[in-house]
Design an enzyme around this catalytic site. Sequence first.
Site, PDB file in Angstrom:
ATOM      1  N   THR A 104      64.881   7.337  16.846  1.00 14.47           N
ATOM      2  CA  THR A 104      63.792   7.739  15.955  1.00 14.47           C
ATOM      3  C   THR A 104      63.915   9.225  15.636  1.00 14.47           C
ATOM      4  O   THR A 104      64.405  10.008  16.438  1.00 14.47           O
ATOM      5  CB  THR A 104      62.409   7.454  16.572  1.00 14.47           C
ATOM      6  OG1 THR A 104      62.180   8.322  17.679  1.00 14.47           O
ATOM      7  CG2 THR A 104      62.301   6.009  17.036  1.00 14.47           C
ATOM      8  N   GLY A 105      63.494   9.582  14.422  1.00 15.61           N
ATOM      9  CA  GLY A 105      63.626  10.978  14.000  1.00 15.61           C
ATOM     10  C   GLY A 105      65.075  11.380  13.859  1.00 15.61           C
ATOM     11  O   GLY A 105      65.472  12.478  14.259  1.00 15.61           O
ATOM     12  N   ALA A 106      65.881  10.490  13.238  1.00 17.08           N
ATOM     13  CA  ALA A 106      67.340  10.665  13.237  1.00 17.08           C
ATOM     14  C   ALA A 106      67.873  11.461  12.056  1.00 17.08           C
ATOM     15  O   ALA A 106      69.069  11.730  11.988  1.00 17.08           O
ATOM     16  CB  ALA A 106      68.010   9.286  13.256  1.00 17.08           C
ATOM     17  N   SER A 107      67.021  11.876  11.125  1.00 20.17           N
ATOM     18  CA  SER A 107      67.534  12.488   9.899  1.00 20.17           C
ATOM     19  C   SER A 107      67.665  14.005   9.963  1.00 20.17           C
ATOM     20  O   SER A 107      68.201  14.616   9.043  1.00 20.17           O
ATOM     21  CB  SER A 107      66.635  12.108   8.710  1.00 20.17           C
ATOM     22  OG  SER A 107      65.319  12.591   8.902  1.00 20.17           O
ATOM     23  N   SER A 108      67.209  14.614  11.051  1.00 14.96           N
ATOM     24  CA  SER A 108      67.313  16.074  11.163  1.00 14.96           C
ATOM     25  C   SER A 108      67.189  16.503  12.620  1.00 14.96           C
ATOM     26  O   SER A 108      66.887  15.690  13.500  1.00 14.96           O
ATOM     27  CB  SER A 108      66.211  16.759  10.325  1.00 14.96           C
ATOM     28  OG  SER A 108      64.928  16.423  10.819  1.00 14.96           O
ATOM     29  N   GLY A 109      67.425  17.777  12.861  1.00 14.55           N
ATOM     30  CA  GLY A 109      67.193  18.366  14.182  1.00 14.55           C
ATOM     31  C   GLY A 109      67.936  17.690  15.311  1.00 14.55           C
ATOM     32  O   GLY A 109      69.113  17.327  15.203  1.00 14.55           O
TER      33      GLY A 109
ATOM     34  N   SER B  33      60.008  17.941  26.903  1.00 12.00           N
ATOM     35  CA  SER B  33      60.075  19.381  26.714  1.00 12.00           C
ATOM     36  C   SER B  33      59.759  20.085  28.023  1.00 12.00           C
ATOM     37  O   SER B  33      59.028  19.560  28.863  1.00 12.00           O
ATOM     38  CB  SER B  33      59.062  19.815  25.645  1.00 12.00           C
ATOM     39  OG  SER B  33      58.956  21.223  25.572  1.00 12.00           O
TER      40      SER B  33
ATOM     41  N   TYR C 252      50.752  19.710  21.589  1.00 12.58           N
ATOM     42  CA  TYR C 252      52.176  19.428  21.790  1.00 12.58           C
ATOM     43  C   TYR C 252      52.506  19.355  23.276  1.00 12.58           C
ATOM     44  O   TYR C 252      53.141  18.405  23.742  1.00 12.58           O
ATOM     45  CB  TYR C 252      53.023  20.498  21.110  1.00 12.58           C
ATOM     46  CG  TYR C 252      54.516  20.263  21.254  1.00 12.58           C
ATOM     47  CD1 TYR C 252      55.163  19.315  20.467  1.00 12.58           C
ATOM     48  CD2 TYR C 252      55.264  20.986  22.176  1.00 12.58           C
ATOM     49  CE1 TYR C 252      56.527  19.097  20.597  1.00 12.58           C
ATOM     50  CE2 TYR C 252      56.617  20.776  22.304  1.00 12.58           C
ATOM     51  CZ  TYR C 252      57.249  19.835  21.521  1.00 12.58           C
ATOM     52  OH  TYR C 252      58.600  19.620  21.665  1.00 12.58           O
TER      53      TYR C 252
END
Length: 326
Positions: free
Chosen positions: A8-13, A171, A193
Amino acid sequence: MRKAVLVTGASSGVGLALCKRLLEEDHELHLCLACRNRSKAEAVRAALLASRPLAEVSIVQVDVSDLQSVFRASRELKQRFQRLDYVYLNAGIMPNPQLNIKALFSGLFSRKVIHMFSTAEGLLTQEDKITADGLQEVFETNVFGHFILIQELAPLLCHSDSPSQLIWTSSRNARKSNFCLEDIQHSRGQEPYSSSKYAVDLLSVAVNRNFNSRGLYSSVVCPGTMVTNMTCGILPPFVWTLLMPIIWLVWLFHQKPESLNPLTKYLSATTGFGSNYVMTQKYPEEEILGNSIMDLDEDTAEKFYQSLLELEKHVRATIQKRNHQS
């Protein structure tokens, strides 16, 4: 048979870098990019296949801050796959981080300067907002949307003959002091966060307790301090370049899930000479490899898990009622 990996969240960073590294490690993977923006995901897919033509790369569109989107994506994945070997639960947000200049300059001239930059403790203030589902956005994006995804994908993940693994992006900013069982969404706090990442650590412990017997294992990782779209909103990129190197963690991809300690967080680190290595942060042992204690307990983790189950019931009932009315 190809291993199937969902990110998941694979398009950046972190997610994008992770996908590149995973294909370097095993170029015959079936890698599924779970992204909000389909056009960005298509561009990433094309780039990955250009460098690794033997890989199989597919896309599922999902926004983990929208539960209807999570349910749709889950149905699609269950139609496409018979099992998932690894799920990297990486998508996340940090809302409107505002730098506390006074705390920054105070910390620069203290003995806690490294700790300050590695955890962001005291540096940031954040303003959360409410999603269309009526939940706190950071909580839903970083925690609850992924929790629902796991629940929905259980048939693809629970195979006692061959374990599957969840790997959460946590984190070093995950702090017990910012989390409260009476306010799991952190609606009354100012560090959503940090609270959400501590909740991720708790949820991973609870998943192991409730799913290990069914062949599903969970671990949490901290990829290290790096420059992403999220961190660029806090300090300019050139400042991050001076402060810390970029480091990636794919070490867990090579480990047997059942051999990993469920009360350990795995942290990506680097030496002053640029060599990468993995540090472990454990509970309840004392300081290990220069890390602080991973401040968790299984009872709190289980209570949090039960709270999520109750919230899940409420949310499902609300969505069903809304769909019926429409």
